[in-house]
Design a protein around this motif. Sequence first.
Motif, PDB file in Angstrom:
ATOM      1  N   ASP A  49       0.842  -1.079  -0.016  1.00 16.68           N
ATOM      2  CA  ASP A  49      -0.069  -0.142  -0.128  1.00 16.68           C
ATOM      3  C   ASP A  49       0.833   1.068   0.079  1.00 16.68           C
ATOM      4  N   ASP A  52       2.257   1.661  -3.284  1.00 12.26           N
ATOM      5  CA  ASP A  52       1.109   2.253  -4.250  1.00 12.26           C
ATOM      6  C   ASP A  52       1.094   3.663  -4.105  1.00 12.26           C
ATOM      7  N   ASP A  56       1.274   6.456  -6.671  1.00 12.53           N
ATOM      8  CA  ASP A  56       0.627   7.709  -6.921  1.00 12.53           C
ATOM      9  C   ASP A  56       1.065   9.385  -6.980  1.00 12.53           C
ATOM     10  N   LEU A  85       2.559   2.460 -12.859  1.00  4.59           N
ATOM     11  CA  LEU A  85       1.627   1.535 -12.031  1.00  4.59           C
ATOM     12  C   LEU A  85       1.666   0.246 -12.467  1.00  4.59           C
ATOM     13  N   LEU A  88       4.810  -1.353 -10.734  1.00  4.26           N
ATOM     14  CA  LEU A  88       4.549  -1.381  -9.498  1.00  4.26           C
ATOM     15  C   LEU A  88       3.900  -2.850  -9.110  1.00  4.26           C
ATOM     16  N   GLY A  89       2.756  -2.947  -9.685  1.00  2.00           N
ATOM     17  CA  GLY A  89       1.937  -3.961  -9.356  1.00  2.00           C
ATOM     18  C   GLY A  89       2.748  -5.279  -9.443  1.00  2.00           C
ATOM     19  N   PHE A 145      -6.120   5.839  -9.982  1.00  2.00           N
ATOM     20  CA  PHE A 145      -4.720   5.556  -9.088  1.00  2.00           C
ATOM     21  C   PHE A 145      -5.634   5.565  -7.598  1.00  2.00           C
ATOM     22  N   ASP A 149      -6.398   2.849  -4.581  1.00  2.00           N
ATOM     23  CA  ASP A 149      -5.911   3.050  -3.124  1.00  2.00           C
ATOM     24  C   ASP A 149      -6.826   3.074  -2.025  1.00  2.00           C
ATOM     25  N   ALA A 152      -7.591  -0.868  -1.874  1.00  2.00           N
ATOM     26  CA  ALA A 152      -6.290  -1.306  -1.040  1.00  2.00           C
ATOM     27  C   ALA A 152      -6.405  -1.292   0.428  1.00  2.00           C
ATOM     28  N   ILE A 179      -3.735  -6.482  -3.882  1.00  2.00           N
ATOM     29  CA  ILE A 179      -3.372  -5.245  -4.301  1.00  2.00           C
ATOM     30  C   ILE A 179      -2.489  -5.222  -5.502  1.00  2.00           C
ATOM     31  N   VAL A 183      -3.753  -3.600  -8.917  1.00  2.00           N
ATOM     32  CA  VAL A 183      -2.796  -2.241  -9.214  1.00  2.00           C
ATOM     33  C   VAL A 183      -2.614  -2.600 -10.744  1.00  2.00           C
TER      34      VAL A 183
END
Length: 206
Positions: A49, A52, A56, A85, A88-89, A145, A149, A152, A179, A183
């Motif tokens: 999180d 994430d 963002d 993103l 990141l995921g 985004f 969140d 999440a 998550i 994402v």
Amino acid sequence: MAECGCEPAPADTKAQQRTLWIALALNATMFVAETTAGVIADSTGLIADGLDMLADAAAYGIALAAVGRSGRFKANAAMGSGLLLLLLGIGVVVDVVRRLISGASPEGAWMIAVAAVALTVNAIVLRLLSKQRQKEVHIRATWIFTRADVVANTAVILSGIAVLATGIRYFDLVVGAAIGIYVVKEALEILSEAREARSATRRSAS
């Protein structure tokens, strides 16, 4: 989402900038808070999180650079946000696998408390962005985004309650993986809209 090529009025531009600066500051702060708490509490969900939140913050920075620029620039900015993103995921999912192999049980109370603060922050940002989200693709991307969140944050709170009640660490791992997958889904949505907006700007230029 189609891009008309119209430039926003000065008042709209200033409103977008103000909203994005607030969102950037709040998300950067929560990135530090959540990742630190995640390391202390050994929580994959909190770390995911927090990362994430970092993505963002970067997306809000990209969107700030796009305010007042051409439709093509905005579409490219949304594309950059989506790619960030997506990476990141994928990274979150990889970290979940690593922690599944070797990891300790997380602290449920930490997960609940920190995720609750993050949820409050994202609810505020989501409300601010909702006033702008239908206007341009780069703002729409930041709204997506933040919507991710909120989901999440809620999941981390629920997993914290489950860990606190049972002591089973897999709740945290499941949420961390969820998550990461969510994402990736949101990233693909942003990339799809960015490609559509880019095509629209090409058609209008020809």
